[in-house]
Design a protein around this motif. Structure first.
Motif, PDB file in Angstrom:
ATOM      1  N   GLN A 177       0.831  -1.209   0.000  1.00 26.43           N
ATOM      2  CA  GLN A 177       0.000   0.000   0.000  1.00 26.43           C
ATOM      3  C   GLN A 177       0.862   1.255   0.000  1.00 26.43           C
ATOM      4  O   GLN A 177       0.361   2.354   0.272  1.00 26.43           O
ATOM      5  CB  GLN A 177      -0.891   0.015   1.236  1.00 26.43           C
TER       6      GLN A 177
ATOM      7  N   GLU B 115      -6.801   4.209   8.891  1.00 24.78           N
ATOM      8  CA  GLU B 115      -8.092   4.075   8.207  1.00 24.78           C
ATOM      9  C   GLU B 115      -7.900   3.709   6.728  1.00 24.78           C
ATOM     10  O   GLU B 115      -8.601   2.848   6.182  1.00 24.78           O
ATOM     11  CB  GLU B 115      -8.867   5.404   8.355  1.00 24.78           C
ATOM     12  N   ILE B 116      -6.924   4.364   6.116  1.00 21.72           N
ATOM     13  CA  ILE B 116      -6.643   4.075   4.696  1.00 21.72           C
ATOM     14  C   ILE B 116      -6.144   2.627   4.563  1.00 21.72           C
ATOM     15  O   ILE B 116      -6.519   1.906   3.637  1.00 21.72           O
ATOM     16  CB  ILE B 116      -5.604   5.081   4.141  1.00 21.72           C
TER      17      ILE B 116
ATOM     18  N   ALA C  34      -6.844   0.023   6.477  1.00 17.48           N
ATOM     19  CA  ALA C  34      -7.945  -0.931   6.647  1.00 17.48           C
ATOM     20  C   ALA C  34      -8.800  -1.006   5.387  1.00 17.48           C
ATOM     21  O   ALA C  34      -9.163  -2.086   4.916  1.00 17.48           O
ATOM     22  CB  ALA C  34      -8.794  -0.529   7.855  1.00 17.48           C
ATOM     23  N   ARG C  35      -9.109   0.156   4.824  1.00 16.35           N
ATOM     24  CA  ARG C  35      -9.945   0.170   3.617  1.00 16.35           C
ATOM     25  C   ARG C  35      -9.237  -0.497   2.438  1.00 16.35           C
ATOM     26  O   ARG C  35      -9.861  -1.195   1.635  1.00 16.35           O
ATOM     27  CB  ARG C  35     -10.331   1.609   3.252  1.00 16.35           C
TER      28      ARG C  35
ATOM     29  N   VAL D 291      -9.528  -4.191   2.665  1.00 16.49           N
ATOM     30  CA  VAL D 291     -10.849  -4.653   2.214  1.00 16.49           C
ATOM     31  C   VAL D 291     -10.843  -4.823   0.694  1.00 16.49           C
ATOM     32  O   VAL D 291     -11.319  -5.820   0.153  1.00 16.49           O
ATOM     33  CB  VAL D 291     -11.963  -3.664   2.646  1.00 16.49           C
ATOM     34  N   ARG D 292     -10.270  -3.856   0.003  1.00 15.68           N
ATOM     35  CA  ARG D 292     -10.253  -3.922  -1.475  1.00 15.68           C
ATOM     36  C   ARG D 292      -9.316  -5.011  -1.992  1.00 15.68           C
ATOM     37  O   ARG D 292      -9.616  -5.692  -2.967  1.00 15.68           O
ATOM     38  CB  ARG D 292      -9.772  -2.579  -2.048  1.00 15.68           C
TER      39      ARG D 292
ATOM     40  N   VAL E 223      -9.949  -6.710   9.362  1.00 16.06           N
ATOM     41  CA  VAL E 223     -10.244  -7.118   7.981  1.00 16.06           C
ATOM     42  C   VAL E 223      -9.730  -8.543   7.743  1.00 16.06           C
ATOM     43  O   VAL E 223     -10.451  -9.414   7.249  1.00 16.06           O
ATOM     44  CB  VAL E 223      -9.613  -6.139   6.958  1.00 16.06           C
TER      45      VAL E 223
END
Ligand code: KG4
Ligand code: ZN
Length: 364
Positions: free
Chosen positions: A39, A52-53, A55-56, A59-60, A97
């Motif tokens: 990432q 937060e970024i 974790a999101r 998910v993707r 996640v």
């Protein structure tokens, strides 16, 4: 038996497939595939991981990463016998996640779920890298973005904390100093690159705890010393970029200080425990200068050194192969198992507790 292992403790989304012995047999599993989706590009402009970024992004990325790991291993989900996931320590949202995906898979496939400790996993990477050699018992040194800790490892899942950092982790110091010097993120590889043309003796930076009998680390004073050397005692801000030669000397002197401390404290842990093996884990173990220095120390002490290849040093799911040792010890997780983001307390890990360096919540 086939294991699907997941890793989402911080900012790397990982999935790996390993083939290992079914209990009561024990042995080192073989890595059939290991896929990591970084990432870095998402966090780069913030100079650090934004929880937060992260974790999101997990998910993707997680399902495509799992698909890719299965594909590269040449197996289907239906052939998987066990799911493993790192549940501690790490960023809470990121951990959730991975754990949610792992629970869903274990439930749907009706296979055991094994919760693993990310730090034990980092050290287990040594065993994966040297399947034909006895790695344990050993002194384990984890040097990552969130941890700088020395362990007395009696076995893969039996590690006692000898000491850790009281403030920043070594990798965190690399990242922060790189940011001070106007270098990119993550800072470790950048500092290493720039330091190649610098003089490691240009600045005599402090080496905390170097001659202290306590097994402990502190890198925050070192970071401040770099700041003062760069900007003066009043740390005045300036928009003028420092000359590249100065940046190179600061990077080289900083790197040398970190590397010297790490090698010295590892030597101290070896002498104190009387152990004859040293295993390394975590992203900072990718640093060439560190590898050279610690190898020289190990030669000097006459101890065996285990350093995983780069792909197994930084965060990856293959280190979830430790799940075979946990399964053999009967440590299977219930489906209501939760994540443990922070570090809890020093002491022996027993599969349900975690270990501490500084007692602060920390990215893994
Ligand atoms: O183990 P890891 O991938 O993730 C965590 O669990 O934290 O470690 C990441 C850390 C970062 O702080 C990064 O700057 C550092 O490892 N790192 C390095 C090098 N490559 C990665 N530090 C020094 N030299 C390197 N070549
Ligand atoms: Zn890690």
């Amino acid at each position: 038996m086939l294991l699907l292992a997941l890793e989402t403790t911080c900012d790397e989304t990982g999935a790996a497939v390993l083939d290992g012995p079914a209990p009561p047999m024990i042995g080192v599993p073989r890595v059939l595939s290991s896929v990591v989706a970084s990432q870095i590009d998402l966090h780069e402009r913030f100079g650090g991981v934004v929880p937060e970024i992260a974790a999101r992004a997990h998910v993707r990325q997680l399902l495509p990463v799992i698909d890719e790991a299965l594909k590269r291993a040449g197996v289907t989900l239906a052939q998987i016998h066990m799911i493993a996931v790192a549940t501690r320590p790490g960023l809470v949202g990121a951990l959730i996640v991975g754990l949610t995906a792992a629970k869903s898979l274990a439930l749907a496939l009706d296979v055991p779920l094994v919760a693993i400790d990310h730090l034990e996993g980092h050290l287990y990477a040594c065993q994966l890298a040297y399947p034909d050699r006895e790695v344990y018992p050993c002194v384990g040194l984890v040097v990552s973005g969130g941890h700088t800790s020395l362990y007395h490892c009696r076995g893969p899942i039996d590690a006692e904390l000898l000491g850790g950092t009281i403030d920043d982790a070594a990798g965190e110091a690399f990242d922060k100093v790189a940011s001070l010097l106007g270098l990119g993120y993550p800072g470790g590889p950048e500092i290493e690159r720039v330091a190649r043309s610098g003089n490691p003796k240009a600045f005599a930076f402090p080496r905390s705890f170097l001659h202290d009998e306590r097994i402990a680390f502190s890198f925050s004073g070192l970071k401040t010393a770099v700041l003062y050397a760069l900007k003066g005692q009043d740390a005045r801000t300036t928009s003028v970029a420092p000359p590249p030669a100065l940046v190179a000397d600061l990077a080289a002197s900083f790197q040398d200080a970190v590397v010297e401390i790490l090698a010295a404290k590892a030597r101290q842990a070896l002498r104190r425990t009387g152990l004859r093996r040293l295993g390394l884990g975590g992203g900072v173990a990718a640093n060439g200068r560190f590898r050279d220095r610690i190898a020289a120390m190990a030669r000097d002490e006459g101890v065996e050194l285990f350093i995983p290849p780069l792909s197994l040093c930084t965060d990856n799911a293959a280190m979830g192969g430790i799940a075979f040792a946990k399964l053999a010890a009967g440590q299977v997780a219930e489906l209501d198992v939760d994540v443990t983001p922070g570090l809890v307390r020093p002491g022996r890990s027993n599969g349900s507790s975690t270990k501490t360096g500084a007692g602060k919540p920390a990215p893994a």
